[in-house]
Design an enzyme around this catalytic site. Sequence first.
Site, PDB file in Angstrom:
ATOM      1  N   ASP A   1      -5.746 -13.713  -2.801  1.00  0.00           N
ATOM      2  CA  ASP A   1      -6.865 -13.406  -1.905  1.00  0.00           C
ATOM      3  C   ASP A   1      -7.924 -12.630  -2.691  1.00  0.00           C
ATOM      4  O   ASP A   1      -7.693 -12.268  -3.842  1.00  0.00           O
ATOM      5  CB  ASP A   1      -6.389 -12.579  -0.698  1.00  0.00           C
ATOM      6  CG  ASP A   1      -5.404 -11.508  -1.118  1.00  0.00           C
ATOM      7  OD1 ASP A   1      -5.587 -10.912  -2.207  1.00  0.00           O
ATOM      8  OD2 ASP A   1      -4.441 -11.251  -0.365  1.00  0.00           O
TER       9      ASP A   1
ATOM     10  N   ASP B   1     -10.427  -9.292  -2.779  1.00  0.00           N
ATOM     11  CA  ASP B   1     -10.757  -7.992  -2.191  1.00  0.00           C
ATOM     12  C   ASP B   1     -12.108  -7.544  -2.717  1.00  0.00           C
ATOM     13  O   ASP B   1     -12.461  -7.816  -3.862  1.00  0.00           O
ATOM     14  CB  ASP B   1      -9.702  -6.944  -2.575  1.00  0.00           C
ATOM     15  CG  ASP B   1      -8.325  -7.306  -2.015  1.00  0.00           C
ATOM     16  OD1 ASP B   1      -8.273  -7.879  -0.919  1.00  0.00           O
ATOM     17  OD2 ASP B   1      -7.324  -7.025  -2.701  1.00  0.00           O
TER      18      ASP B   1
ATOM     19  N   ASP C   1      -3.646   1.348  -9.480  1.00  0.00           N
ATOM     20  CA  ASP C   1      -2.331   1.520 -10.111  1.00  0.00           C
ATOM     21  C   ASP C   1      -2.304   1.173 -11.600  1.00  0.00           C
ATOM     22  O   ASP C   1      -1.862   1.968 -12.416  1.00  0.00           O
ATOM     23  CB  ASP C   1      -1.249   0.751  -9.328  1.00  0.00           C
ATOM     24  CG  ASP C   1      -1.559  -0.737  -9.167  1.00  0.00           C
ATOM     25  OD1 ASP C   1      -2.693  -1.159  -9.480  1.00  0.00           O
ATOM     26  OD2 ASP C   1      -0.651  -1.471  -8.729  1.00  0.00           O
TER      27      ASP C   1
HETATM   28  P1  ATP Z   1      -1.219  -9.491  -5.499  1.00  0.00           P
HETATM   29  O1  ATP Z   1      -1.461 -10.689  -6.307  1.00  0.00           O
HETATM   30  O2  ATP Z   1       0.229  -9.179  -5.328  1.00  0.00           O
HETATM   31  O3  ATP Z   1      -1.983  -9.420  -4.211  1.00  0.00           O
HETATM   32  P2  ATP Z   1      -2.892  -7.261  -6.150  1.00  0.00           P
HETATM   33  O4  ATP Z   1      -3.130  -6.556  -7.441  1.00  0.00           O
HETATM   34  O5  ATP Z   1      -4.064  -7.884  -5.480  1.00  0.00           O
HETATM   35  O6  ATP Z   1      -1.741  -8.304  -6.410  1.00  0.00           O
HETATM   36  P3  ATP Z   1      -2.604  -5.759  -3.747  1.00  0.00           P
HETATM   37  O7  ATP Z   1      -1.354  -5.145  -3.198  1.00  0.00           O
HETATM   38  O8  ATP Z   1      -3.247  -6.859  -3.018  1.00  0.00           O
HETATM   39  O9  ATP Z   1      -2.207  -6.233  -5.215  1.00  0.00           O
HETATM   40  O10 ATP Z   1      -3.603  -4.565  -4.004  1.00  0.00           O
HETATM   41  C1  ATP Z   1      -4.967  -4.753  -4.344  1.00  0.00           C
HETATM   42  C2  ATP Z   1      -5.409  -3.719  -5.360  1.00  0.00           C
HETATM   43  O11 ATP Z   1      -5.262  -2.405  -4.820  1.00  0.00           O
HETATM   44  C3  ATP Z   1      -4.583  -3.696  -6.639  1.00  0.00           C
HETATM   45  O12 ATP Z   1      -5.061  -4.606  -7.582  1.00  0.00           O
HETATM   46  C4  ATP Z   1      -4.725  -2.269  -7.104  1.00  0.00           C
HETATM   47  O13 ATP Z   1      -5.939  -2.089  -7.791  1.00  0.00           O
HETATM   48  C5  ATP Z   1      -4.792  -1.495  -5.813  1.00  0.00           C
HETATM   49  N1  ATP Z   1      -3.465  -1.002  -5.386  1.00  0.00           N
HETATM   50  C6  ATP Z   1      -2.565  -1.645  -4.623  1.00  0.00           C
HETATM   51  N2  ATP Z   1      -1.468  -0.901  -4.414  1.00  0.00           N
HETATM   52  C7  ATP Z   1      -1.676   0.260  -5.054  1.00  0.00           C
HETATM   53  C8  ATP Z   1      -0.918   1.448  -5.211  1.00  0.00           C
HETATM   54  N3  ATP Z   1       0.294   1.571  -4.656  1.00  0.00           N
HETATM   55  N4  ATP Z   1      -1.461   2.451  -5.938  1.00  0.00           N
HETATM   56  C9  ATP Z   1      -2.683   2.327  -6.482  1.00  0.00           C
HETATM   57  N5  ATP Z   1      -3.432   1.239  -6.390  1.00  0.00           N
HETATM   58  C10 ATP Z   1      -2.973   0.208  -5.679  1.00  0.00           C
HETATM   59 MG    MG Z   2      -4.030  -8.825  -3.514  1.00  0.00          MG
END
Ligand code: ATP
Ligand code: MG
Length: 452
Positions: free
Chosen positions: A72, A74, A157
């Site tokens: 997705d 963001d 993160d």
């Molecule tokens: P995915 O492909 O699993 O969605 P993602 O990196 O987009 O991976 P998300 O859980 O959708 O993961 O989170 C979006 C963004 O928010 C991450 O890329 C990161 O920058 C931030 N983020 C998510 N969880 C945390 C956390 N626990 N602590 C700090 N930053 C976080």
């Molecule tokens: Mg994501």
Amino acid sequence: MLKRISNFFTKGQRRETVGDRLVIPTGQHSLSPRMISRDARKVVEVLQENGYEAYVVGGSVRDLLLGLKPKDFDVATNAKPAEVKPLFRRSRIIGRRFQIVHVQFSRELIEVTTFRSNETKGQDKKNGGNRRQQTDSGMLTRDNVFGSISDDASRRDLTINAMYYNPTDNSIHDFANGMEDIESRTIRIMGDPATRFREDPVRLLRVVRFAAKLGFTIERNTEKPMRKLAADLSHVSPPRLFDETLKLFMSGQGLATFWLLYEYGLFDHIVPALGPLMKDRGGLNSQLVEQAFTNTDLRIRSEKRVTPAFIYAVLLWPSVQHLASQYQSQGNSPAYALNKAAGEIITKQVAITAIPRRFTMPMREIWDLQLLLPRRAGQRAKRLSEHPRFRAAYDFVLLREQAGEDLDGLGDWWTAYQEASEEKQLEMASAQNDAGKKRRRRKPRNAKPKAE
Ligand code: ATP
Ligand code: MG
């Protein structure tokens, strides 16, 4: 105006340090605005037209740079949630811990997050104060202090998740050498690792999840405190931990993820009942779990359905069996022993990862059917094959056999049964009847007769 500090070349690419960030301009990276969904681009455009900063951020930028399809998109902005909401018709503010705006389009939902700060004071003096809360262990429980884009980057993160993409001028804004870590395939946590893990122990799992999913290496300093802080996972709420386990187990890289979790001592805090029964790496239990993840990964890659009930049924099966055999040796019937063990093991597990009832019920049925599937004489075979959980229970039998358990050809029998004509099925079931009779005759006199 941003001041240009330096210009340099890396691997033939021009990157400029501009103030607090590295800016990688158009043409110097592999992204293009067309790779971003139309809706996400629209959100960025509207925010920018209204005078706000707005970027596509996080996982989608990372995945696109790696040539993967993002789950997705963001968007991050300096507009506050209450400023974002009125700009979009179908939008709403959600969340307490993190307030974000959901903008709904016909095809997708775009999450819009306001830049946040990791500082306890300073950035948002007007609303600061109680907007950020922390427990004694250093865990953040509320985190609504707004900040600048660089504050926002430093509270993310991983370095590879802290890159901001501006589709309007096709530039990437990199605050923590995320691009370099993408190129060297490195998982590096932002800031001081121990502090960041304590703030949110789920980050321990995220490090492992992305290492396994992307095949990246966990950088040494990031890795160092992980084992010691593994126990902090007990501070994570059971519903959140359950959600995280789904992402871990159903990523398509479940097997690699499982072994990394195991290696870092994290798995013991997710399914503690399994650990002691897995000591023997080549043993039946290890084989069962390993085979289950191998199969699950294959299913996900071929876009077949997988259910958390099956995975959790596998992970808890060794302990359910272990406990059930204790109850049986105390003189209880196999069915009663299994039922009692299942109830107790599930109750304990749900206190750690809140598995919803819609999954625990089928788990128990899969286990019950492990006792019932061998008893297939006469009418039973047909009735069993029509059980709503038959398919899962049959897969479970195959899995146990694949793992090396000897079930006296049970899996093959059920495979043949399902493929047979109705006539042949009756024949098979009545042959079981005869086999059953023969077997019974050989049993000692005081054995309880089977109810067939
Ligand atoms: P995915 O492909 O699993 O969605 P993602 O990196 O987009 O991976 P998300 O859980 O959708 O993961 O989170 C979006 C963004 O928010 C991450 O890329 C990161 O920058 C931030 N983020 C998510 N969880 C945390 C956390 N626990 N602590 C700090 N930053 C976080
Ligand atoms: Mg994501």
